[in-house]
Scaffold this motif. Structure first.
Motif, mmCIF file in Angstrom:
data_model
loop_
_atom_site.group_PDB
_atom_site.id
_atom_site.type_symbol
_atom_site.label_atom_id
_atom_site.label_comp_id
_atom_site.label_asym_id
_atom_site.label_seq_id
_atom_site.Cartn_x
_atom_site.Cartn_y
_atom_site.Cartn_z
ATOM 1 N N LEU A 1 0.827 -1.203 0.000
ATOM 2 C CA LEU A 1 0.000 0.000 0.000
ATOM 3 C C LEU A 1 0.866 1.259 0.000
ATOM 4 O O LEU A 1 0.573 2.229 -0.715
ATOM 5 N N ARG A 2 1.935 1.243 0.780
ATOM 6 C CA ARG A 2 2.824 2.406 0.805
ATOM 7 C C ARG A 2 3.489 2.610 -0.555
ATOM 8 O O ARG A 2 3.615 3.741 -1.042
ATOM 9 N N LEU A 3 3.915 1.498 -1.186
ATOM 10 C CA LEU A 3 4.520 1.592 -2.511
ATOM 11 C C LEU A 3 3.510 2.112 -3.525
ATOM 12 O O LEU A 3 3.848 2.939 -4.390
ATOM 13 N N LEU A 4 2.260 1.649 -3.404
ATOM 14 C CA LEU A 4 1.215 2.108 -4.321
ATOM 15 C C LEU A 4 0.967 3.598 -4.168
ATOM 16 O O LEU A 4 0.890 4.335 -5.166
ATOM 17 N N PHE A 5 0.859 4.053 -2.924
ATOM 18 C CA PHE A 5 0.625 5.474 -2.686
ATOM 19 C C PHE A 5 1.821 6.318 -3.146
ATOM 20 O O PHE A 5 1.654 7.448 -3.613
ATOM 21 N N THR A 6 3.040 5.763 -3.016
ATOM 22 C CA THR A 6 4.228 6.503 -3.434
ATOM 23 C C THR A 6 4.288 6.675 -4.947
ATOM 24 O O THR A 6 4.673 7.734 -5.453
ATOM 25 N N LEU A 7 3.890 5.636 -5.684
ATOM 26 C CA LEU A 7 4.026 5.655 -7.136
ATOM 27 C C LEU A 7 2.771 6.131 -7.856
ATOM 28 O O LEU A 7 2.835 6.410 -9.066
ATOM 29 N N ALA A 8 1.653 6.214 -7.155
ATOM 30 C CA ALA A 8 0.394 6.540 -7.831
ATOM 31 C C ALA A 8 0.416 7.938 -8.443
ATOM 32 O O ALA A 8 0.154 8.108 -9.639
ATOM 33 N N LEU A 9 0.753 8.945 -7.642
ATOM 34 C CA LEU A 9 0.742 10.310 -8.155
ATOM 35 C C LEU A 9 1.787 10.533 -9.245
ATOM 36 O O LEU A 9 1.468 11.137 -10.282
ATOM 37 N N PRO A 10 3.049 10.068 -9.082
ATOM 38 C CA PRO A 10 3.989 10.214 -10.200
ATOM 39 C C PRO A 10 3.497 9.552 -11.482
ATOM 40 O O PRO A 10 3.692 10.096 -12.573
ATOM 41 N N ALA A 11 2.868 8.372 -11.360
ATOM 42 C CA ALA A 11 2.360 7.693 -12.555
ATOM 43 C C ALA A 11 1.263 8.523 -13.222
ATOM 44 O O ALA A 11 1.219 8.634 -14.460
ATOM 45 N N VAL A 12 0.385 9.113 -12.419
ATOM 46 C CA VAL A 12 -0.684 9.949 -12.978
ATOM 47 C C VAL A 12 -0.098 11.178 -13.669
ATOM 48 O O VAL A 12 -0.522 11.558 -14.775
#
Length: 272
Positions: A19-30
């Motif tokens: 979950l932490r990895l997802l939250f870390t990469l979600a905004l940069p990916a968007v």
């Protein structure tokens, strides 16, 4: 029953990590996706499509260029940041520990802090020349203030009960500083170090734009002057990636050094 608890706890740990990895990469990916879509049909020479920038990336940032430009920048940043850390923590500990010293130094500190470090680049060049020493001094002159001021506040905020207990046990001088003052002030000190890291990256680039022959700032300016716009954007991406990696490394060090502090905060949140 007790043997089953570790098995149940392990998925929970992995879930938190994912979950932490997802939250870390979600905004940069968007943001990257939005950049790709917004620039896909661009014909503006100053705003090339992201696919063009990414295509130029491996051709520009070869192993030889990384050694020639990224490594010197990192060494300058490390030198200035380390200098600012030592000076900021040492002076901050003295100023924060003695009220009279603080009263004398605070007006001068407030005046010097208000001077933007980039303005000092021409002045520093007069005394330190145009070599690496100038760049290290510029980085240190900007990074020292958040470290110094946060150290002062952290030393001032040491629990009086803890300080009195140390005095009762005869812990004074350097032993008091090492065992009581600095550990108590370390969360505030690390907050200043985090601020100083971002300032150091900015000043690293700015200092390399003046009378330099290598470094990230020098390379980006050279690309801009040669109208190699896509190559210039790759340099900006390298800077962003460098800042991201340094931030992750800082978090690892902070977690390790302040494990007791984060554990205390976590236990406080769990308590009713």
């Amino acid at each position: 029953m007790s043997g089953a608890s570790p098995a149940r706890a392990r998925p929970s740990v992995w879930r938190r990590v994912l979950l932490r990895l997802l939250f870390t990469l979600a905004l940069p990916a968007v943001l990257v996706g939005a950049w790709w879509v917004a620039s896909d049909g661009s014909t503006d020479v100053y705003w090339p499509p992201l696919r063009t920038i990414l295509k130029a990336f491996p051709d520009v940032w070869t192993a030889e260029r990384l050694r020639a430009d990224v490594r010197p920048s990192l060494l300058r940043l490390l030198g200035g940041y380390a200098t600012a850390t030592v000076v900021g923590v040492a002076l901050g500990s003295v100023i924060g520990s003695y009220r009279r010293v603080r009263a004398v130094c605070e007006p001068v500190l407030e005046f010097l802090r208000a001077v933007p470090p980039p303005v000092l680049v021409p002045v520093v060049m007069l005394f330190a020349g145009i070599g690496d020493t100038m760049k290290v001094v510029v980085i240190a002159s900007g990074c020292v203030w958040p470290v110094l001021l946060n150290t002062v506040e952290g030393v001032r905020a040491v629990d009086p009960v803890v300080a009195e207990a140390a005095r009762s046990y005869g812990i004074t001088g350097v032993a008091r500083l090492r065992r009581v003052v600095l550990p108590s002030a370390s969360p505030q000190i690390f907050a200043g170090l985090r601020q100083a890291l971002s300032i150091g990256i900015i000043l690293m680039v700015i200092s390399e734009m003046f009378a330099a022959s290598n470094g990230l700032g020098f390379t980006i300016v050279q690309f801009q002057r040669g109208f190699a716009v896509a190559d210039m954007w790759t340099g900006i991406l390298v800077l962003g990636l460098l800042g991201f990696v340094l931030s992750l490394l800082f978090q690892v060090v902070e977690r390790r050094m302040l494990g007791w502090y984060h554990g205390l905060r976590a236990s406080t949140r769990r308590s009713p």
